[in-house]
Design a protein around this motif. Structure first.
Motif, PDB file in Angstrom:
ATOM      1  N   THR A   1       0.858  -1.190   0.000  1.00  0.00           N
ATOM      2  CA  THR A   1       0.000   0.000   0.000  1.00  0.00           C
ATOM      3  C   THR A   1       0.892   1.238   0.000  1.00  0.00           C
ATOM      4  O   THR A   1       1.804   1.365   0.806  1.00  0.00           O
ATOM      5  N   ILE A   2       0.623   2.149  -0.933  1.00  0.00           N
ATOM      6  CA  ILE A   2       1.429   3.365  -1.022  1.00  0.00           C
ATOM      7  C   ILE A   2       0.652   4.603  -0.577  1.00  0.00           C
ATOM      8  O   ILE A   2       1.226   5.587  -0.128  1.00  0.00           O
ATOM      9  N   LEU A   3      -0.677   4.534  -0.665  1.00  0.00           N
ATOM     10  CA  LEU A   3      -1.524   5.685  -0.368  1.00  0.00           C
ATOM     11  C   LEU A   3      -2.799   5.195   0.291  1.00  0.00           C
ATOM     12  O   LEU A   3      -3.406   4.230  -0.171  1.00  0.00           O
ATOM     13  N   TYR A   4      -3.178   5.814   1.412  1.00  0.00           N
ATOM     14  CA  TYR A   4      -4.447   5.417   2.040  1.00  0.00           C
ATOM     15  C   TYR A   4      -5.040   6.572   2.835  1.00  0.00           C
ATOM     16  O   TYR A   4      -4.347   7.560   3.147  1.00  0.00           O
ATOM     17  N   THR A   5      -6.318   6.450   3.124  1.00  0.00           N
ATOM     18  CA  THR A   5      -7.022   7.483   3.883  1.00  0.00           C
ATOM     19  C   THR A   5      -7.637   6.898   5.148  1.00  0.00           C
ATOM     20  O   THR A   5      -7.890   5.693   5.233  1.00  0.00           O
ATOM     21  N   LYS A   6      -7.874   7.785   6.108  1.00  0.00           N
ATOM     22  CA  LYS A   6      -8.594   7.423   7.338  1.00  0.00           C
ATOM     23  C   LYS A   6      -9.700   8.443   7.564  1.00  0.00           C
ATOM     24  O   LYS A   6      -9.425   9.637   7.748  1.00  0.00           O
ATOM     25  N   ALA A   7     -10.944   7.991   7.494  1.00  0.00           N
ATOM     26  CA  ALA A   7     -12.120   8.841   7.773  1.00  0.00           C
ATOM     27  C   ALA A   7     -12.039  10.182   7.052  1.00  0.00           C
ATOM     28  O   ALA A   7     -12.394  11.222   7.605  1.00  0.00           O
ATOM     29  N   LEU A   8     -11.594  10.154   5.821  1.00  0.00           N
ATOM     30  CA  LEU A   8     -11.405  11.385   5.048  1.00  0.00           C
ATOM     31  C   LEU A   8     -12.758  11.963   4.632  1.00  0.00           C
ATOM     32  O   LEU A   8     -13.611  11.247   4.107  1.00  0.00           O
ATOM     33  N   GLU A   9     -12.954  13.244   4.867  1.00  0.00           N
ATOM     34  CA  GLU A   9     -14.219  13.866   4.472  1.00  0.00           C
ATOM     35  C   GLU A   9     -14.013  15.331   4.094  1.00  0.00           C
ATOM     36  O   GLU A   9     -13.055  15.985   4.520  1.00  0.00           O
ATOM     37  N   LYS A  10     -14.942  15.817   3.273  1.00  0.00           N
ATOM     38  CA  LYS A  10     -14.895  17.211   2.851  1.00  0.00           C
ATOM     39  C   LYS A  10     -16.306  17.763   2.769  1.00  0.00           C
ATOM     40  O   LYS A  10     -17.172  17.222   2.071  1.00  0.00           O
TER      41      LYS A  10
END
Length: 232
Positions: free
Chosen positions: A4-13
């Motif tokens: 894994t090179i890129l990941y998000t955690k609970a990302l929101e906008k």
């Protein structure tokens, strides 16, 4: 097994929070991307595709959550540090070519390196521009190039720093179908050759089918992640 090179955690906008215009463009999202794979992010207009891409690239700041690239939390970095990381480790290709009209194709391609006061790797530069079919267009200015040629110059600019991630937002939107298909094949082949991760936003299922993985979005959520058919 790819890492894994890129990941998000609970990302929101959320845009215009607390107002009558409040819009939850991206709802708490956990997603990860593996090195060396080609991802298509699809969904209807307003589904959150471009919002997700811009957050993943550090072009916009989230309302909540985090993005990690190569183990670094993007939004814990200071603005200057984030700008350097974007320039060195992330390549961007947009529907609008965003070339500087007063500079030649060669100068446009080398712009990210110039900002770091670096010279291009000549062998890589020659290989890249030849594979993109623009090695004979380097002295031309953007207004002397076709749309397809301008987009290929933009791709070379995005690739010249050998970024870990290449983010492409509707890169074929201004191109005819044949030229667009050629651009997608180039992106895919270059990514394979350099073990890069490509995240491509598109509304075109024919393009999405060429990806290794298809990520489908709806109303600010990722609703499915499926292996693509990887059509030639």
């Amino acid at each position: 097994m790819k890492s894994t090179i890129l990941y998000t955690k609970a990302l929101e906008k959320t845009y215009a929070p607390g107002t009558s215009l409040e819009t939850k463009a991206l709802k708490a999202t956990d997603v990860s991307f593996e090195q060396g794979r080609f991802y298509a992010i699809i969904g209807k207009s307003g589904s959150g595709k471009s919002t997700l891409l811009h957050l993943l690239g550090g072009l916009d700041r989230p309302t909540g959550g985090e993005v990690f690239l190569e183990g670094k939390s993007l939004f814990e970095l200071k603005e200057k540090e984030l700008a350097v990381l974007r320039r060195r480790r992330i390549g961007f290709v947009f529907q609008a070519y965003n070339l500087l009209g007063e500079h030649t194709a060669l100068e446009n391609i080398c712009m990210p390196l110039n900002l770091d006061r670096k010279e291009p790797d000549k062998d890589f530069f020659d290989s890249l521009t030849k594979s993109l079919g623009i090695d004979d267009k380097l002295k031309k200015y953007p207004d002397e190039l076709s749309g397809g040629e301008q987009q290929r110059v933009a791709i070379a600019r995005a690739m010249i720093t050998k970024p870990a991630i290449l983010l492409a937002d509707e890169p074929t939107g201004n191109l005819d179908p044949v030229t667009g298909a050629g651009v997608i094949e180039l992106l895919k082949r270059l990514a394979e050759e350099h073990d890069q991760t490509v995240l491509l936003v598109t509304h075109d299922m024919d393009i999405a089918k060429k990806a290794d993985v298809i990520v489908t979005m709806h109303d600010g959520n990722i609703v499915s992640i499926e292996e693509g058919s990887q059509e030639a």
